[in-house]
Design an enzyme around this catalytic site. Structure first.
Site, PDB file in Angstrom:
ATOM      1  N   ARG A  54       0.877  -1.017   0.080  1.00 35.54           N
ATOM      2  CA  ARG A  54      -0.013   0.011  -0.202  1.00 35.54           C
ATOM      3  C   ARG A  54       0.962   1.155  -0.171  1.00 35.54           C
ATOM      4  O   ARG A  54       2.051   1.119   0.234  1.00 35.54           O
ATOM      5  CB  ARG A  54      -1.012  -0.051   1.275  1.00 35.54           C
ATOM      6  CG  ARG A  54      -2.032  -1.067   1.319  1.00 35.54           C
ATOM      7  CD  ARG A  54      -2.775  -0.836   2.592  1.00 35.54           C
ATOM      8  NE  ARG A  54      -1.907  -1.751   3.657  1.00 35.54           N
ATOM      9  CZ  ARG A  54      -2.366  -1.912   4.812  1.00 35.54           C
ATOM     10  NH1 ARG A  54      -3.572  -1.355   5.220  1.00 35.54           N
ATOM     11  NH2 ARG A  54      -1.660  -2.472   5.678  1.00 35.54           N
TER      12      ARG A  54
ATOM     13  N   HIS B 216      -0.222   1.055  16.407  1.00 35.63           N
ATOM     14  CA  HIS B 216      -0.360   0.009  17.201  1.00 35.63           C
ATOM     15  C   HIS B 216       0.918  -0.153  18.253  1.00 35.63           C
ATOM     16  O   HIS B 216       1.387  -1.405  18.519  1.00 35.63           O
ATOM     17  CB  HIS B 216      -0.442  -1.443  16.197  1.00 35.63           C
ATOM     18  CG  HIS B 216      -1.440  -1.217  15.458  1.00 35.63           C
ATOM     19  ND1 HIS B 216      -2.955  -1.486  15.565  1.00 35.63           N
ATOM     20  CD2 HIS B 216      -1.433  -1.111  13.875  1.00 35.63           C
ATOM     21  CE1 HIS B 216      -3.491  -1.426  14.404  1.00 35.63           C
ATOM     22  NE2 HIS B 216      -2.624  -1.293  13.380  1.00 35.63           N
TER      23      HIS B 216
ATOM     24  N   VAL C 154     -11.071  -9.261  17.985  1.00 33.58           N
ATOM     25  CA  VAL C 154     -11.258  -8.500  19.164  1.00 33.58           C
ATOM     26  C   VAL C 154     -10.288  -7.195  19.205  1.00 33.58           C
ATOM     27  O   VAL C 154      -9.262  -7.203  19.021  1.00 33.58           O
ATOM     28  CB  VAL C 154     -10.954  -9.390  20.442  1.00 33.58           C
ATOM     29  CG1 VAL C 154     -11.294  -8.579  21.671  1.00 33.58           C
ATOM     30  CG2 VAL C 154     -11.806 -10.700  20.446  1.00 33.58           C
TER      31      VAL C 154
ATOM     32  N   ALA D 260      -6.401  -9.729  15.079  1.00 32.78           N
ATOM     33  CA  ALA D 260      -6.126  -8.814  16.215  1.00 32.78           C
ATOM     34  C   ALA D 260      -4.485  -8.866  16.583  1.00 32.78           C
ATOM     35  O   ALA D 260      -3.854  -8.134  17.486  1.00 32.78           O
ATOM     36  CB  ALA D 260      -6.672  -9.322  17.416  1.00 32.78           C
TER      37      ALA D 260
ATOM     38  N   ASP E  22      -2.161  -7.280  15.321  1.00 29.87           N
ATOM     39  CA  ASP E  22      -1.548  -5.786  15.074  1.00 29.87           C
ATOM     40  C   ASP E  22      -1.589  -5.132  16.533  1.00 29.87           C
ATOM     41  O   ASP E  22      -0.838  -4.293  17.070  1.00 29.87           O
ATOM     42  CB  ASP E  22      -2.500  -4.856  14.602  1.00 29.87           C
ATOM     43  CG  ASP E  22      -1.736  -4.795  12.841  1.00 29.87           C
ATOM     44  OD1 ASP E  22      -0.534  -5.175  12.652  1.00 29.87           O
ATOM     45  OD2 ASP E  22      -2.797  -4.877  11.995  1.00 29.87           O
TER      46      ASP E  22
ATOM     47  N   VAL F  92      -0.847 -12.724   9.993  1.00 24.03           N
ATOM     48  CA  VAL F  92      -0.180 -11.704   9.312  1.00 24.03           C
ATOM     49  C   VAL F  92      -0.545 -10.439   9.810  1.00 24.03           C
ATOM     50  O   VAL F  92      -1.789 -10.075   9.904  1.00 24.03           O
ATOM     51  CB  VAL F  92      -0.461 -11.865   7.775  1.00 24.03           C
ATOM     52  CG1 VAL F  92      -0.030 -10.616   6.718  1.00 24.03           C
ATOM     53  CG2 VAL F  92      -0.106 -13.204   7.102  1.00 24.03           C
TER      54      VAL F  92
END
Length: 368
Positions: A15, A96, A239, A268, A270, A298
């Site tokens: 990205r 994160h 979650v 979750a 990250d 991933v």
């Protein structure tokens, strides 16, 4: 303002943080936009598309960081970028922090202003910059889970939707937010037998009304999760506690009661992951086994579909980026509570409490 768009260097992160359309919106407001050469190529945006709207291409990531007052990224900086970020520089990206102590301490040491996409929050508690990527990640979680259920990929050899005369696979989704809903809807579309659980009865009531009939709702509890895992073929963990570590809802001992070849996708990851046995993986090496259970963890799932993801992300982030550029971060955050909640680390101080709590750091409330 001078704005920099570096090329993402996280593993298989295809990205880019800004489309040419987004760059044009900034340049026509008088801002200078620098884009690293080939930053948008893997998302389908050639360098010429940026220069055509007034952006300027720079050859290296070092050049971009050195010139920019505000860095707009997709994923959190990784170790080679730590030393490029300087005091008072505004970095607007997914961070994160609760999943990485080294990143947290590096950004404290940098003295930069870190505004995290994932904690920009509306009054209704929705997360406008996380939603589009959550939509992608939820759909991808089912898509990747379906792929790894194939026997040659290490799974049980089950077709998600079954065929006439053969029962469909059982899909268990933990968490009924944006990711979980997207994962459940995608699985239901294939004909799978889907169960989605959450701690919010209000949310489950809503989903019971709007979801297809092959989606069942279940109140989340340790007992219910354990029972569902025994029969699941695909488990999606989705979650989220904004800005904080995800709770470990699937423990190591639960795996022993599951069928070998079951696939678990931890979206979750990250935020540290909601399975006790989760550890971050990459698109290059996405899966591993624990006790015969296939784990897919991933940390940048939407990076696999960069064209769709880049457009969706820019749609969400651009209005906030314009505010930061037009007004400067301090005034923009003072006038917009949503953006203020995005501030996690400011000039060496942790100003977002869940991040401080995650690593036992001092929390200093921000005064704008």
């Amino acid at each position: 303002m001078i704005i920099g768009i570096p090329k993402e260097i996280k593993n298989n992160e295809n990205r880019v943080a800004l489309t040419p359309s987004g760059a044009q919106e900034l340049t026509k407001r008088g801002h200078k936009v620098y884009v690293q050469a080939s930053a948008g190529v893997n998302s389908g945006f050639a360098d010429d598309a940026y220069t055509a709207v007034g952006a300027e291409m720079l050859p290296t990531i070092e050049d971009v960081y050195a010139r920019a007052e505000m860095i707009i990224k997709v994923k959190e900086p990784i170790a080679p970028e730590y030393q490029l970020i300087r005091k008072d520089q505004l970095v607007f990206t997914f961070f994160h922090f609760a999943s990485s102590e080294p990143l947290t301490r590096a950004m404290i040491d940098s003295g930069a202003v870190c505004c995290a996409y994932e904690t920009v929050e509306r009054a209704d508690r929705s997360l406008p910059l996380l939603i589009p990527m959550s939509e992608v990640a939820g759909r991808m979680a089912t898509q990747e889970g379906r792929y790894f259920l194939e026997k040659p990929r290490g799974g049980k050899g089950i077709l998600l939707g079954g065929v006439p005369g053969v029962k469909p696979a059982k899909v268990f989704v933990i968490g009924a937010g944006v990711v979980g809903t997207a994962a459940a809807r995608t699985a239901a579309g294939t004909g799978a037998d889907v169960t989605i659980c959450d701690i919010s009865l209000q949310r489950l009531t809503y989903l019971a009304d709007v979801m297809p009939k092959n989606v069942k709702t279940l109140m989340s509890s340790e007992y219910n999760i354990r029972e569902e895992l025994k029969h699941a073929d695909l488990v999606v963990g989705s979650v989220l506690i904004p800005g904080a570590k995800a709770p470990k809802l699937v423990t190591r001992d639960m795996l022993k009661e599951m069928e070998p070849g079951t696939v678990m996708v931890d979206v979750a990851i990250d935020q540290g992951g909601c399975f006790e046995t989760s550890r971050p993986t990459t698109h290059e090496d996405p899966v591993y086994y624990v006790d015969g259970i296939l784990h897919y963890c991933v940390a940048n799932i939407p990076g696999a579909v960069p064209y769709t993801s880049t457009l969706a992300l820019t749609n969400a982030t651009l209005p906030y980026a314009i505010q930061l550029a037009d007004k400067g971060w301090r005034r923009a955050c003072r006038e917009n509570r949503e953006l203020e909640l995005g501030l996690n680390i400011v000039q060496g101080k942790v100003v977002y409490k869940p991040v401080a709590d995650a690593w036992g750091l001092d929390y200093e409330p921000l005064t704008l």
